[in-house]
Scaffold this active site. Structure first.
Site, PDB file in Angstrom:
ATOM      1  N   ASP A   1       0.847  -1.198   0.000  1.00 16.42           N
ATOM      2  CA  ASP A   1       0.000   0.000   0.000  1.00 16.42           C
ATOM      3  C   ASP A   1       0.878   1.242   0.000  1.00 16.42           C
ATOM      4  OD1 ASP A   1      -2.423  -1.398  -0.055  1.00 16.42           O
ATOM      5  OD2 ASP A   1      -2.358  -1.725   2.105  1.00 16.42           O
TER       6      ASP A   1
ATOM      7  N   ASP B   1      -5.643  -7.107  -5.699  1.00 17.18           N
ATOM      8  CA  ASP B   1      -6.728  -6.866  -4.743  1.00 17.18           C
ATOM      9  C   ASP B   1      -7.547  -5.653  -5.176  1.00 17.18           C
ATOM     10  OD1 ASP B   1      -8.255  -6.759  -2.381  1.00 17.18           O
ATOM     11  OD2 ASP B   1      -6.725  -5.624  -1.303  1.00 17.18           O
TER      12      ASP B   1
ATOM     13  N   LYS C   1     -10.937  -5.812  -5.517  1.00 22.56           N
ATOM     14  CA  LYS C   1     -12.269  -5.924  -4.898  1.00 22.56           C
ATOM     15  C   LYS C   1     -13.359  -5.402  -5.827  1.00 22.56           C
ATOM     16  CE  LYS C   1     -10.588  -5.167  -0.161  1.00 22.56           C
ATOM     17  NZ  LYS C   1      -9.266  -4.571  -0.386  1.00 22.56           N
TER      18      LYS C   1
ATOM     19  N   ASP D   1     -19.538  -4.301  -9.014  1.00 24.24           N
ATOM     20  CA  ASP D   1     -20.243  -3.549 -10.063  1.00 24.24           C
ATOM     21  C   ASP D   1     -21.325  -4.456 -10.638  1.00 24.24           C
ATOM     22  OD1 ASP D   1     -20.755  -1.716 -12.267  1.00 24.24           O
ATOM     23  OD2 ASP D   1     -18.753  -0.909 -11.901  1.00 24.24           O
TER      24      ASP D   1
ATOM     25  N   ARG E   1      -2.300  -9.031  12.795  1.00 20.53           N
ATOM     26  CA  ARG E   1      -1.457  -8.178  13.629  1.00 20.53           C
ATOM     27  C   ARG E   1      -0.629  -9.032  14.586  1.00 20.53           C
ATOM     28  NH1 ARG E   1      -2.263  -5.285  10.175  1.00 20.53           N
ATOM     29  NH2 ARG E   1      -3.049  -3.166  10.171  1.00 20.53           N
TER      30      ARG E   1
ATOM     31  N   GLN F   1      -7.727  -1.600  11.655  1.00 19.49           N
ATOM     32  CA  GLN F   1      -8.307  -2.942  11.578  1.00 19.49           C
ATOM     33  C   GLN F   1      -9.034  -3.251  12.885  1.00 19.49           C
ATOM     34  OE1 GLN F   1      -8.563  -4.446   8.928  1.00 19.49           O
ATOM     35  NE2 GLN F   1      -6.739  -4.362   7.643  1.00 19.49           N
TER      36      GLN F   1
ATOM     37  N   ARG G   1       0.950  -2.807   7.005  1.00 22.35           N
ATOM     38  CA  ARG G   1       1.669  -1.874   7.883  1.00 22.35           C
ATOM     39  C   ARG G   1       2.562  -2.516   8.934  1.00 22.35           C
ATOM     40  NH1 ARG G   1      -3.759   1.427   8.580  1.00 22.35           N
ATOM     41  NH2 ARG G   1      -4.452  -0.701   8.147  1.00 22.35           N
TER      42      ARG G   1
HETATM   43  O1  C5P Z   1      -1.754  -2.562   6.676  1.00 25.03           O
HETATM   44  P1  C5P Z   1      -2.682  -3.732   6.843  1.00 25.03           P
HETATM   45  O2  C5P Z   1      -1.984  -4.986   7.317  1.00 25.03           O
HETATM   46  O3  C5P Z   1      -3.905  -3.400   7.656  1.00 25.03           O
HETATM   47  O4  C5P Z   1      -3.174  -4.051   5.348  1.00 25.03           O
HETATM   48  C1  C5P Z   1      -4.200  -4.964   5.085  1.00 25.03           C
HETATM   49  C2  C5P Z   1      -4.436  -4.979   3.611  1.00 25.03           C
HETATM   50  O5  C5P Z   1      -5.444  -5.938   3.331  1.00 25.03           O
HETATM   51  C3  C5P Z   1      -4.902  -3.655   3.028  1.00 25.03           C
HETATM   52  O6  C5P Z   1      -4.245  -3.510   1.782  1.00 25.03           O
HETATM   53  C4  C5P Z   1      -6.389  -3.823   2.795  1.00 25.03           C
HETATM   54  O7  C5P Z   1      -6.813  -3.167   1.625  1.00 25.03           O
HETATM   55  C5  C5P Z   1      -6.510  -5.333   2.595  1.00 25.03           C
HETATM   56  N1  C5P Z   1      -7.787  -5.922   2.965  1.00 25.03           N
HETATM   57  C6  C5P Z   1      -8.356  -5.770   4.216  1.00 25.03           C
HETATM   58  N2  C5P Z   1      -9.578  -6.330   4.496  1.00 25.03           N
HETATM   59  C7  C5P Z   1     -10.204  -7.071   3.571  1.00 25.03           C
HETATM   60  C8  C5P Z   1      -9.630  -7.256   2.304  1.00 25.03           C
HETATM   61  C9  C5P Z   1      -8.396  -6.674   2.038  1.00 25.03           C
HETATM   62  O8  C5P Z   1      -7.756  -5.156   5.087  1.00 25.03           O
HETATM   63  N3  C5P Z   1     -11.339  -7.686   3.868  1.00 25.03           N
END
Ligand code: C5P
Length: 240
Positions: free
Chosen positions: A16, A66, A68, A71, A186, A195, A216
């Site tokens: 990201d 990703d 998503k 539409d 995490r 999250q 992250r």
């Molecule tokens: O930084 P972090 O670990 O929170 O990133 C999680 C990644 O997973 C982000 O790119 C987010 O767009 C993606 N994601 C998510 N939840 C979902 C699907 C994808 O957090 N259900």
């Protein structure tokens, strides 16, 4: 039958970042400590376009695209057809787009070839029950995720994106043969950020995730390579 994956191949690092050079820097840096899979999402794709997927492929990385997609069926199927040309290993759509759209997408992908698997996002891991209710989804989160997973699998998809809180239930209901990708992961030493439905890598893998998506906790770590290595070790412990 699902192939047994190497622990390192079960970590997907979410790129990201806003530019292609930054993304490629991360790919180079993290490949050195064993990371093989990278996620290209809306931010990077909007900034850097399809070329970034080709560049990561050329560096020997595998891409989870990703986007998503959400539409009408015809538009989604067209997007999936184009996505397949970029040779990602994983593509996703929103299950809330409905069974008809998912069926069209599965058909389009099969016809396009390329070997990618198509999975569906159920309920984003940033949602809690209160926020879901505001989105007018009144059923309990887990029930909603189970229903959306059933719709995805019945529509011919290979699996779903779901939070760790739902994996065990999904495995119990639908078995082992479908893919589960779990974001919101995490490690004990990382911040939660935005999250909500989170779990450690150990728990997510033990509960039955095939892939964990981590952004992250690696990209913002003081020592990103060490963070990635520690997560791969945790996956190894959980799967061993
Ligand atoms: O930084 P972090 O670990 O929170 O990133 C999680 C990644 O997973 C982000 O790119 C987010 O767009 C993606 N994601 C998510 N939840 C979902 C699907 C994808 O957090 N259900």
């Amino acid at each position: 039958m699902k192939k047994r994956l190497n622990p390192a191949d079960r970590l997907i690092v979410a790129l990201d970042v806003p530019t292609a050079p930054e993304a490629l820097h991360w790919v180079r840096r993290l490949k050195k400590c064993g990371v093989t899979r990278f996620k290209v999402g809306s931010e990077l794709f909007t900034a850097a376009g399809p070329e970034i997927v080709k560049k990561i492929n050329a560096k020997g990385g595998r891409v989870f695209l990703d986007m998503k997609y959400f539409d009408i069926p015809n538009t989604m199927a067209g997007a999936v057809r184009q996505a397949a040309k970029l040779k990602p290993f994983l593509i996703n759509v929103h299950a809330l787009a409905g069974p008809r759209a998912m069926r069209e997408c599965a058909k389009a992908l099969k016809k396009a070839g390329g070997g990618a698997k198509l999975i569906a996002v159920t309920i984003l891991t940033s949602f809690d029950a209160a926020e879901l209710e505001k989105a007018n989804i009144k059923a309990p989160t887990q029930k909603t995720v189970v229903n959306l997973t059933r719709a995805a699998l019945d529509s011919g998809l290979a699996g779903v994106v779901a939070s760790s809180e739902e994996i065990a239930k999904l495995r119990q209901r639908f078995g082992e043969k479908f893919l589960v990708g779990t974001p919101g992961v995490r490690p004990a030493w990382a911040a939660k950020n935005d999250q909500v439905r989170t779990a450690t890598p150990l728990k997510a893998i033990k509960d039955g995730a095939d892939y964990i998506v981590v952004g992250r906790p690696i990209l913002s770590a003081r020592r990103p390579a060490d963070a990635a290595k520690k997560i791969i070790e945790e996956i190894e412990t959980a799967s061993g």
